[in-house]
Every structure is written in structure tokens, then in C-alpha cells.
Motif scaffolding. Structure first.
Motif, PDB file in Angstrom:
ATOM      1  N   SER A 209       0.827  -1.210   0.000  1.00 15.06           N
ATOM      2  CA  SER A 209       0.000   0.000   0.000  1.00 15.06           C
ATOM      3  C   SER A 209       0.859   1.256   0.000  1.00 15.06           C
ATOM      4  CB  SER A 209      -0.925   0.001   1.220  1.00 15.06           C
ATOM      5  OG  SER A 209      -1.793  -1.117   1.205  1.00 15.06           O
ATOM      6  N   LEU A 210       1.909   1.264   0.822  1.00 15.72           N
ATOM      7  CA  LEU A 210       2.774   2.439   0.902  1.00 15.72           C
ATOM      8  C   LEU A 210       3.527   2.680  -0.401  1.00 15.72           C
ATOM      9  CD1 LEU A 210       4.214   2.158   4.535  1.00 15.72           C
ATOM     10  CD2 LEU A 210       2.598   3.856   3.644  1.00 15.72           C
ATOM     11  N   VAL A 211       3.972   1.621  -1.062  1.00 14.35           N
ATOM     12  CA  VAL A 211       4.651   1.783  -2.347  1.00 14.35           C
ATOM     13  C   VAL A 211       3.731   2.483  -3.343  1.00 14.35           C
ATOM     14  CG1 VAL A 211       5.574   0.564  -4.356  1.00 14.35           C
ATOM     15  CG2 VAL A 211       6.242  -0.153  -2.067  1.00 14.35           C
ATOM     16  N   VAL A 212       2.488   2.008  -3.433  1.00 14.13           N
ATOM     17  CA  VAL A 212       1.536   2.587  -4.378  1.00 14.13           C
ATOM     18  C   VAL A 212       1.218   4.045  -4.021  1.00 14.13           C
ATOM     19  CG1 VAL A 212      -0.810   2.426  -5.299  1.00 14.13           C
ATOM     20  CG2 VAL A 212       0.528   0.346  -4.917  1.00 14.13           C
ATOM     21  N   ILE A 213       1.043   4.319  -2.725  1.00 14.74           N
ATOM     22  CA  ILE A 213       0.721   5.687  -2.288  1.00 14.74           C
ATOM     23  C   ILE A 213       1.889   6.627  -2.556  1.00 14.74           C
ATOM     24  CG2 ILE A 213       0.283   7.124  -0.264  1.00 14.74           C
ATOM     25  CD1 ILE A 213      -1.315   4.765   0.897  1.00 14.74           C
ATOM     26  N   GLN A 220      -5.158   3.259  -6.595  1.00 13.50           N
ATOM     27  CA  GLN A 220      -4.892   1.884  -7.000  1.00 13.50           C
ATOM     28  C   GLN A 220      -4.541   0.972  -5.820  1.00 13.50           C
ATOM     29  OE1 GLN A 220      -2.041   1.528 -10.174  1.00 13.50           O
ATOM     30  NE2 GLN A 220      -3.096   2.979 -11.513  1.00 13.50           N
ATOM     31  N   VAL A 221      -4.613   1.486  -4.593  1.00 16.65           N
ATOM     32  CA  VAL A 221      -4.230   0.686  -3.434  1.00 16.65           C
ATOM     33  C   VAL A 221      -5.100  -0.564  -3.331  1.00 16.65           C
ATOM     34  CG1 VAL A 221      -4.202   0.605  -0.915  1.00 16.65           C
ATOM     35  CG2 VAL A 221      -3.244   2.578  -2.115  1.00 16.65           C
ATOM     36  N   VAL A 222      -6.423  -0.385  -3.364  1.00 12.36           N
ATOM     37  CA  VAL A 222      -7.318  -1.541  -3.213  1.00 12.36           C
ATOM     38  C   VAL A 222      -7.175  -2.519  -4.373  1.00 12.36           C
ATOM     39  CG1 VAL A 222      -9.718  -2.278  -3.037  1.00 12.36           C
ATOM     40  CG2 VAL A 222      -8.934  -0.268  -1.756  1.00 12.36           C
ATOM     41  N   PRO A 223      -7.194  -2.065  -5.638  1.00 19.31           N
ATOM     42  CA  PRO A 223      -6.974  -3.010  -6.737  1.00 19.31           C
ATOM     43  C   PRO A 223      -5.627  -3.720  -6.661  1.00 19.31           C
ATOM     44  CG  PRO A 223      -7.886  -0.958  -7.579  1.00 19.31           C
ATOM     45  CD  PRO A 223      -7.545  -0.719  -6.144  1.00 19.31           C
ATOM     46  N   LYS A 224      -4.594  -2.991  -6.235  1.00 20.46           N
ATOM     47  CA  LYS A 224      -3.268  -3.604  -6.104  1.00 20.46           C
ATOM     48  C   LYS A 224      -3.286  -4.708  -5.059  1.00 20.46           C
ATOM     49  CE  LYS A 224       0.315  -2.955  -7.474  1.00 20.46           C
ATOM     50  NZ  LYS A 224       1.137  -3.713  -8.466  1.00 20.46           N
ATOM     51  N   LEU A 225      -3.910  -4.459  -3.923  1.00 19.60           N
ATOM     52  CA  LEU A 225      -3.971  -5.472  -2.872  1.00 19.60           C
ATOM     53  C   LEU A 225      -4.770  -6.690  -3.326  1.00 19.60           C
ATOM     54  CD1 LEU A 225      -4.453  -3.298   0.337  1.00 19.60           C
ATOM     55  CD2 LEU A 225      -2.369  -4.427  -0.454  1.00 19.60           C
ATOM     56  N   LYS A 226      -5.880  -6.457  -4.032  1.00 20.17           N
ATOM     57  CA  LYS A 226      -6.677  -7.577  -4.522  1.00 20.17           C
ATOM     58  C   LYS A 226      -5.889  -8.426  -5.506  1.00 20.17           C
ATOM     59  CE  LYS A 226     -11.276  -5.502  -3.973  1.00 20.17           C
ATOM     60  NZ  LYS A 226     -12.509  -5.039  -4.685  1.00 20.17           N
ATOM     61  N   SER A 272       9.434  -6.270  -5.116  1.00 15.94           N
ATOM     62  CA  SER A 272       9.517  -5.172  -6.080  1.00 15.94           C
ATOM     63  C   SER A 272       8.744  -5.500  -7.343  1.00 15.94           C
ATOM     64  CB  SER A 272      10.986  -4.894  -6.420  1.00 15.94           C
ATOM     65  OG  SER A 272      11.095  -3.859  -7.377  1.00 15.94           O
ATOM     66  N   PHE A 273       8.854  -6.741  -7.797  1.00 12.78           N
ATOM     67  CA  PHE A 273       8.129  -7.169  -8.988  1.00 12.78           C
ATOM     68  C   PHE A 273       6.623  -7.036  -8.787  1.00 12.78           C
ATOM     69  CE2 PHE A 273       5.925 -10.507 -11.350  1.00 12.78           C
ATOM     70  CZ  PHE A 273       6.348 -10.265 -12.649  1.00 12.78           C
ATOM     71  N   LYS A 274       6.134  -7.523  -7.657  1.00 15.85           N
ATOM     72  CA  LYS A 274       4.699  -7.499  -7.401  1.00 15.85           C
ATOM     73  C   LYS A 274       4.193  -6.086  -7.118  1.00 15.85           C
ATOM     74  CE  LYS A 274       4.193 -12.284  -5.972  1.00 15.85           C
ATOM     75  NZ  LYS A 274       3.254 -12.571  -7.084  1.00 15.85           N
ATOM     76  N   ALA A 275       5.027  -5.282  -6.460  1.00 14.87           N
ATOM     77  CA  ALA A 275       4.606  -3.910  -6.127  1.00 14.87           C
ATOM     78  C   ALA A 275       4.487  -3.043  -7.368  1.00 14.87           C
ATOM     79  CB  ALA A 275       5.588  -3.292  -5.147  1.00 14.87           C
ATOM     80  N   HIS A 276       5.246  -3.376  -8.411  1.00 15.92           N
ATOM     81  CA  HIS A 276       5.278  -2.508  -9.583  1.00 15.92           C
ATOM     82  C   HIS A 276       4.633  -3.129 -10.822  1.00 15.92           C
ATOM     83  CE1 HIS A 276       8.639  -0.985  -7.020  1.00 15.92           C
ATOM     84  NE2 HIS A 276       8.054   0.160  -7.330  1.00 15.92           N
ATOM     85  N   ARG A 277       4.053  -4.325 -10.672  1.00 17.79           N
ATOM     86  CA  ARG A 277       3.353  -4.886 -11.815  1.00 17.79           C
ATOM     87  C   ARG A 277       2.085  -4.080 -12.068  1.00 17.79           C
ATOM     88  NH1 ARG A 277       2.334 -11.266 -12.266  1.00 17.79           N
ATOM     89  NH2 ARG A 277       1.261 -10.940 -10.267  1.00 17.79           N
ATOM     90  N   GLU A 278       1.789  -3.865 -13.297  1.00 20.54           N
ATOM     91  CA  GLU A 278       0.638  -3.038 -13.659  1.00 20.54           C
ATOM     92  C   GLU A 278      -0.659  -3.656 -13.158  1.00 20.54           C
ATOM     93  OE1 GLU A 278      -1.490  -1.171 -17.683  1.00 20.54           O
ATOM     94  OE2 GLU A 278       0.375  -2.332 -17.804  1.00 20.54           O
ATOM     95  N   VAL A 279      -1.485  -2.814 -12.573  1.00 25.95           N
ATOM     96  CA  VAL A 279      -2.770  -3.264 -12.077  1.00 25.95           C
ATOM     97  C   VAL A 279      -3.727  -3.471 -13.233  1.00 25.95           C
ATOM     98  CG1 VAL A 279      -4.759  -2.690 -10.634  1.00 25.95           C
ATOM     99  CG2 VAL A 279      -2.447  -2.090  -9.868  1.00 25.95           C
ATOM    100  N   VAL A 280      -4.311  -4.658 -13.274  1.00 24.90           N
ATOM    101  CA  VAL A 280      -5.288  -4.963 -14.313  1.00 24.90           C
ATOM    102  C   VAL A 280      -6.675  -4.729 -13.744  1.00 24.90           C
ATOM    103  CG1 VAL A 280      -6.206  -6.747 -15.836  1.00 24.90           C
ATOM    104  CG2 VAL A 280      -3.753  -6.683 -15.317  1.00 24.90           C
ATOM    105  N   LEU A 281      -7.322  -3.686 -14.200  1.00 28.03           N
ATOM    106  CA  LEU A 281      -8.644  -3.337 -13.699  1.00 28.03           C
ATOM    107  C   LEU A 281      -9.695  -4.231 -14.323  1.00 28.03           C
ATOM    108  CD1 LEU A 281      -8.380   0.562 -13.825  1.00 28.03           C
ATOM    109  CD2 LEU A 281      -8.066  -0.946 -11.856  1.00 28.03           C
ATOM    110  N   LYS A 282     -10.576  -4.767 -13.484  1.00 29.75           N
ATOM    111  CA  LYS A 282     -11.619  -5.665 -13.961  1.00 29.75           C
ATOM    112  C   LYS A 282     -12.966  -4.959 -13.970  1.00 29.75           C
ATOM    113  CE  LYS A 282      -9.197  -9.772 -12.285  1.00 29.75           C
ATOM    114  NZ  LYS A 282      -9.285 -10.979 -11.440  1.00 29.75           N
TER     115      LYS A 282
END
Length: 282
Positions: A209-213, A220-226, A272-282
Motif C-alpha cells: 500500500s505504501l509503495v503505491v501511495i 490503486q491501493v485496493v486493486p493492487k492489494l486484490k 519489487s516485482f509485485k509492487a510494480h506490476r501493472e494493475v489490471v482493472l476488472k
């Protein structure tokens, strides 16, 4: 080395291509030398832990060993003694260059041990910052094969390593030692349960969450966590559960963050890989 690390991470299933000098004094342990053949260098440093697996004493040594064998017997209350040691060169002659290299390693470890005693939080924070930086660089250059480094991303990741990871782990491990006073394998197992099934899932969520913020994407915090939190927790268990049992079982509390940081180099690449992978919005 990078290719080996990459294969290891893929083997864990943690990364997929997107659609991506201060001697130690362990508790209740008496240390007594039992044998010495030939010679060992001016400085030797050993870590001993009582009541290891199979009832034999556990011994890890650091030092500039040359043409010699040094062993010690760690006898704990109610435990059995065991021998541990390192064998140097079997040749008849020693190299002065090798001795100097060993002395350098010994001096560095001795200096780090003193720094931990005097400034434990700062020392662990700096160590964590360096390893998070290296992890992010490996992720960018090797995993993602970026043509240009994202310096802002590396700065944020490194800052979190310094300000969040190092201090948090220091106080968490200290709290674990005070909370779980049971010794031996049962104590290590209890610490492992608390660490991996209580602390780690929460900490991973906070970190992502902090990386995204901090990168300016709070929406994108919630989509990233999901998208990333469940697989991150599973990857964390695959990597950390075996290591942390050994860490809690054998490593003195003041060195547990240091030991964890070496394994964290691989974990930081995953994170780092997971924190910066593009969020795929559904």
C-alpha cells in the motif's frame, strides 16, 4: 548469479511473466575449546546455540582460518555437547594474501557486531535499505529487463527499507523473543507461527500500500492489494517458513534481522516485482 536467482524465484512460483568486537553470549550456553591442530589466525569469532536438532550443539564460526582446524564444544543446560569447526587449507604452505582477505572479513564482521551493539536500529535500517535497493535494481535490470532505471521507484523502495522494514523487524523480533520465552524447537515453532501467519500478511499489505501511495497512485491501493496481496503472502510462506524456523531456532536475537536480510535480498526482488506490476482493472 542473476540468472541463478531468477531461476530460483521462478521455481518458487513467486514471479511469473505478466499478462508479469562484540562477542556473542547466547543464553544458557558454556563454550569450551576441545581441540586445536596447526594454527588459526589472529581473530576468530564463533556463534553457538544450545539444544539444536538431533541433540548436537550448533556452531558457526567466522574468522581468518589458515592451515588449521578449530573446534569448540557448546554445552548447554540439559543438552549434549557437539563439535563444530572449519578446516582451512590442507596445503603445507599458506598464502599471505588469503590471510589478509580473511582478516578483512573478520574485521568487517567485528565492526558490524559493534555497530549492532551501539546502534541496533540504525544499523539494521541501513542494512535493510541497501538490500531493498539491490533487490529493486535486480528486479528492474534482470526480471523486467528495463532499458532505463526508474530512479524514483528505487528511491521509494530504498526509503521504505530504511524507514519501515529495518525498524519494524527490529522491534518485531525483539517482541517475539520477549513474548515467546519457550526454548528449543517448540519455541522456534511458536515464533514461526506468529511471524508468518500474523505479522507477515499484515506487513506485506502495509508495504504494498505504501509503495503505491508514495508513487502517487493512491486510487490503486485496493486493486493492487486484490491483485497482488494473496500471491505475495503465499510466496512469502514458500520462501520464509523454512528459513525463519532455522533463524528463530539457531540465530541469537540480535543477529536475526541480519540473517533475515540476506534471504530478504531474494524476497525484495519478488516484492519489487509485485509492487510494480501493472494493475489490471476488472
Amino acid at each position: 548469479m542473476a540468472s541463478i536467482l531468477l531461476k530460483t524465484l521462478i521455481g518458487f512460483g513467486a514471479i511469473t511473466h505478466p499478462p508479469k568486537s562484540s562477542p556473542l553470549h547466547p543464553n544458557s550456553t558454556r563454550i569450551s575449546p576441545i581441540s586445536c591442530r596447526n594454527s588459526y589466525s589472529r581473530f576468530g569469532f564463533s556463534v553457538h546455540s544450545s539444544n539444536p536438532l538431533f541433540g548436537a550443539a550448533f556452531s558457526v564460526g567466522f574468522g581468518a582460518m589458515s592451515q588449521g582446524f578449530w573446534a569448540s564444544n557448546a554445552v548447554s543446560d540439559g543438552g549434549s555437547g557437539g563439535d563444530g569447526g572449519f578446516r582451512g587449507s590442507d596445503g603445507s604452505g599458506g598464502s599471505s594474501g588469503g590471510d589478509e582477505g580473511g582478516d578483512d572479513v573478520s574485521s568487517i564482521f567485528q565492526w558490524y557486531s559493534m555497530a549492532l551493539d551501539k546502534h541496533p536500529v540504525l544499523t539494521k535500517s541501513i542494512t535493510s535499505a541497501l538490500l531493498t535497493l539491490i533487490g529493486d535494481l535486480i528486479c528492474q535490470l534482470v526480471i523486467e529487463q528495463a532499458s532505463k532505471l526508474d530512479l524514483k521507484r528505487s528511491l521509494i523502495f530504498t526509503t521504505l527499507g530504511f524507514a519501515l522494514v529495518g525498524p519494524t523487524l527490529h522491534f518485531w523480533y525483539l517482541s517475539l523473543s520477549n513474548l515467546v520465552t519457550t526454548t528449543g524447537a517448540s519455541g522456534a515453532f511458536l515464533r514461526l507461527l506468529l511471524d508468518q501467519f500474523l505479522f507477515s500478511p499484515i506487513f506485506i499489505g502495509v508495504f504494498l500500500s505504501l509503495v503505491v501511495i508514495l508513487e502517487g497512485r493512491p486510487s490503486q491501493v485496493v486493486p493492487k492489494l486484490k491483485q497482488e496481496w494473496p500471491s505475495s503472502v503465499v510466496a512469502n510462506w514458500q520462501l520464509w517458513i523454512p528459513f525463519q524456523f532455522l533463524n528463530f531456532r539457531f540465530v541469537p536475537q540480535q543477529f536475526q534481522v541480519l540473517a533475515a536480510n540476506f534471504v530478504a535480498l531474494a524476497w525484495n526482488v519478488i516484492l519489487s516485482f509485485k509492487a510494480h506490476r501493472e494493475v489490471v482493472l476488472k
